[in-house]
Design a protein around this motif. Structure first.
Motif, short mmCIF file in Angstrom:
data_model
loop_
_atom_site.label_atom_id
_atom_site.label_comp_id
_atom_site.label_asym_id
_atom_site.label_seq_id
_atom_site.Cartn_x
_atom_site.Cartn_y
_atom_site.Cartn_z
N ASN A 164 0.80 -1.22 0.00
CA ASN A 164 0.00 0.00 0.00
C ASN A 164 0.84 1.27 0.00
O ASN A 164 0.33 2.34 -0.33
CB ASN A 164 -0.93 0.01 1.22
CG ASN A 164 -1.96 -1.11 1.14
OD1 ASN A 164 -2.70 -1.22 0.18
ND2 ASN A 164 -1.96 -1.97 2.15
N MET A 165 2.10 1.17 0.37
CA MET A 165 2.99 2.33 0.33
C MET A 165 4.43 1.85 0.40
O MET A 165 4.70 0.70 0.75
CB MET A 165 2.71 3.27 1.51
CG MET A 165 3.01 2.68 2.88
SD MET A 165 2.87 3.89 4.23
CE MET A 165 4.28 4.96 3.87
N ASP A 166 5.36 2.72 0.02
CA ASP A 166 6.77 2.39 0.18
C ASP A 166 7.49 3.58 0.80
O ASP A 166 6.88 4.63 1.07
CB ASP A 166 7.41 1.98 -1.16
CG ASP A 166 7.33 3.08 -2.21
OD1 ASP A 166 7.28 4.28 -1.84
OD2 ASP A 166 7.34 2.76 -3.41
N ASP A 167 8.78 3.43 1.03
CA ASP A 167 9.55 4.45 1.72
C ASP A 167 9.67 5.75 0.93
O ASP A 167 9.96 6.81 1.49
CB ASP A 167 10.96 3.94 2.04
CG ASP A 167 10.93 2.79 3.05
OD1 ASP A 167 9.94 2.71 3.80
OD2 ASP A 167 11.89 1.99 3.09
N SER A 168 9.46 5.69 -0.38
CA SER A 168 9.61 6.88 -1.22
C SER A 168 8.36 7.76 -1.19
O SER A 168 8.40 8.91 -1.63
CB SER A 168 9.90 6.47 -2.66
OG SER A 168 8.76 5.86 -3.26
N GLY A 169 7.23 7.21 -0.67
CA GLY A 169 6.00 7.99 -0.64
C GLY A 169 5.03 7.59 -1.73
O GLY A 169 4.06 8.30 -1.98
N MET A 170 5.26 6.45 -2.37
CA MET A 170 4.35 5.95 -3.40
C MET A 170 3.19 5.24 -2.72
O MET A 170 3.40 4.39 -1.85
CB MET A 170 5.09 4.98 -4.33
CG MET A 170 4.20 4.34 -5.37
SD MET A 170 3.52 5.54 -6.53
CE MET A 170 2.34 4.51 -7.40
N PHE A 171 1.94 5.57 -3.11
CA PHE A 171 0.75 4.98 -2.51
C PHE A 171 -0.02 4.19 -3.56
O PHE A 171 -0.04 4.56 -4.74
CB PHE A 171 -0.14 6.06 -1.90
CG PHE A 171 0.53 6.82 -0.77
CD1 PHE A 171 0.61 6.27 0.50
CD2 PHE A 171 1.08 8.07 -1.01
CE1 PHE A 171 1.23 6.96 1.53
CE2 PHE A 171 1.71 8.77 0.02
CZ PHE A 171 1.79 8.21 1.29
N SER A 172 -0.68 3.13 -3.10
CA SER A 172 -1.42 2.25 -4.01
C SER A 172 -2.77 2.85 -4.36
O SER A 172 -3.26 3.79 -3.72
CB SER A 172 -1.63 0.88 -3.36
OG SER A 172 -2.53 1.00 -2.26
N VAL A 173 -3.41 2.25 -5.38
CA VAL A 173 -4.74 2.70 -5.78
C VAL A 173 -5.74 2.44 -4.66
O VAL A 173 -6.72 3.18 -4.49
CB VAL A 173 -5.18 1.99 -7.08
CG1 VAL A 173 -5.32 0.48 -6.87
CG2 VAL A 173 -6.49 2.58 -7.61
N GLN A 174 -5.49 1.42 -3.83
CA GLN A 174 -6.38 1.14 -2.71
C GLN A 174 -6.36 2.29 -1.70
O GLN A 174 -7.39 2.65 -1.13
CB GLN A 174 -5.99 -0.17 -2.02
CG GLN A 174 -6.28 -1.42 -2.83
CD GLN A 174 -5.21 -1.73 -3.87
OE1 GLN A 174 -4.17 -1.06 -3.90
NE2 GLN A 174 -5.44 -2.73 -4.70
N VAL A 175 -5.17 2.86 -1.47
CA VAL A 175 -5.06 3.98 -0.54
C VAL A 175 -5.79 5.20 -1.09
O VAL A 175 -6.53 5.88 -0.37
CB VAL A 175 -3.57 4.31 -0.27
CG1 VAL A 175 -3.44 5.60 0.54
CG2 VAL A 175 -2.89 3.16 0.45
N LEU A 176 -5.57 5.49 -2.38
CA LEU A 176 -6.25 6.64 -2.98
C LEU A 176 -7.76 6.44 -2.99
O LEU A 176 -8.52 7.38 -2.72
CB LEU A 176 -5.73 6.86 -4.40
CG LEU A 176 -4.52 7.80 -4.55
CD1 LEU A 176 -3.31 7.23 -3.85
CD2 LEU A 176 -4.20 8.04 -6.01
#
Length: 283
Positions: free
Chosen positions: A68-80
């Motif tokens: 759902n997320m990574d250390d770089s700040g990328m978020f999954s479509v589920q989070v959005l």
């Protein structure tokens, strides 16, 4: 178009920018989305634990990084999706058989907004007033998209590998929507991608280094050969810039509106290789 809310790219937080640009305000922070992602991780962990915490499946699940997320700040479509549900907004896959998606493909301008994802990048396309805007956080400013070009623009994104989602529900009222209903926007200057600006800077730096080397070796290089080399570099720069504009579906003044049969799938990998080769050759 200064009244249009437009967050520019900060690190890998394009998912965050995509949401705020869609909602037209600083409604979410990276911490907010991280909390949603962590909550989803915990819910997934609880479901996996129901089958036993000593199973191989549970062990492998716990060893995997968060989806759902990574250390770089990328978020999954589920989070959005979860963040948008707070506003009673939903996402419908543009390519699906859902009646809303079918209607969107037949007439994209009848919808309110789209969010698009490719790999680790998210962007928003939204209608404000009676006009459409590309609110990509990589752009230096919002890009006006004509009704005619919107369908081609979405088709181009699909060809590039983007997943497109139709935003359903009532978007929050925003100042830009009110202003643009009374006074439509006019795109006087074509906005450039931040990455394109960086590429231009890299090209200028590489050309400067190349010219300096040419001057230092002038004792062994004739004036005629130096001029030919400079002309070739200039030609290559123009060719590269033209390729960048082509990949973005734009010309020097704005979007290129083509007939549907003329739309070609841009080869972004070839463009990247060409740019890298050009810079390496100029050093």
């Amino acid at each position: 178009m200064e009244f249009i809310y437009h967050e520019k790219q900060d690190g890998s937080l394009c998912g965050l920018h995509c949401l705020n640009n869609l909602l037209q305000g600083h409604y979410y922070t990276a911490v907010d989305l991280a909390e949603i992602a962590q909550q989803m991780d915990q819910e997934e962990q609880t479901r996996m634990a129901e089958s036993g915490i000593h199973t191989d499946d549970f062990r492998r699940f716990m060893e995997q990084p968060s989806s759902n997320m990574d250390d770089s700040g990328m978020f999954s479509v589920q989070v959005l999706t979860s963040a948008l549900k707070i506003w009673d907004l939903n996402l419908v896959p543009y390519a699906s058989s859902n009646p809303i998606a079918v209607a969107a493909r037949n007439n994209p301008t009848e919808q309110a907004a789209y969010i698009c994802n490719f790999g680790e990048h998210w962007l928003t396309v939204r209608r404000m007033g009676y006009q459409w805007f590309n609110l990509n956080s990589l752009l230096t400013s919002p890009e006006l998209i004509s009704d005619t070009f919107l369908s081609l623009f979405l088709t181009q994104l699909q060809h590039e590998g983007y997943s497109i989602f139709v935003v359903t529900g009532v978007l929050p009222v925003c100042k830009a929507d009110e202003v643009l209903r009374m006074e439509p926007a006019v795109q006087t200057v074509k906005p450039k991608l931040l990455s394109e600006v960086k590429e231009d800077d890299d090209i200028r730096t590489a050309l400067a280094v190349s010219l300096a080397k040419a001057e230092s070796s002038s004792t062994s290089t004739s004036s005629k050969e130096s001029k030919l080399a400079a002309t070739k570099a200039s030609s290559e720069e123009e060719e590269l810039e033209a390729a960048i504009r082509l990949s973005l579906g734009t010309d020097s003044d704005g979007p290129v509106e083509k007939n549907e049969g003329d739309v070609k799938e841009p080869d972004l990998e070839d463009l990247r290789k060409k740019r890298l080769a050009f810079l390496e050759k100029r050093q």
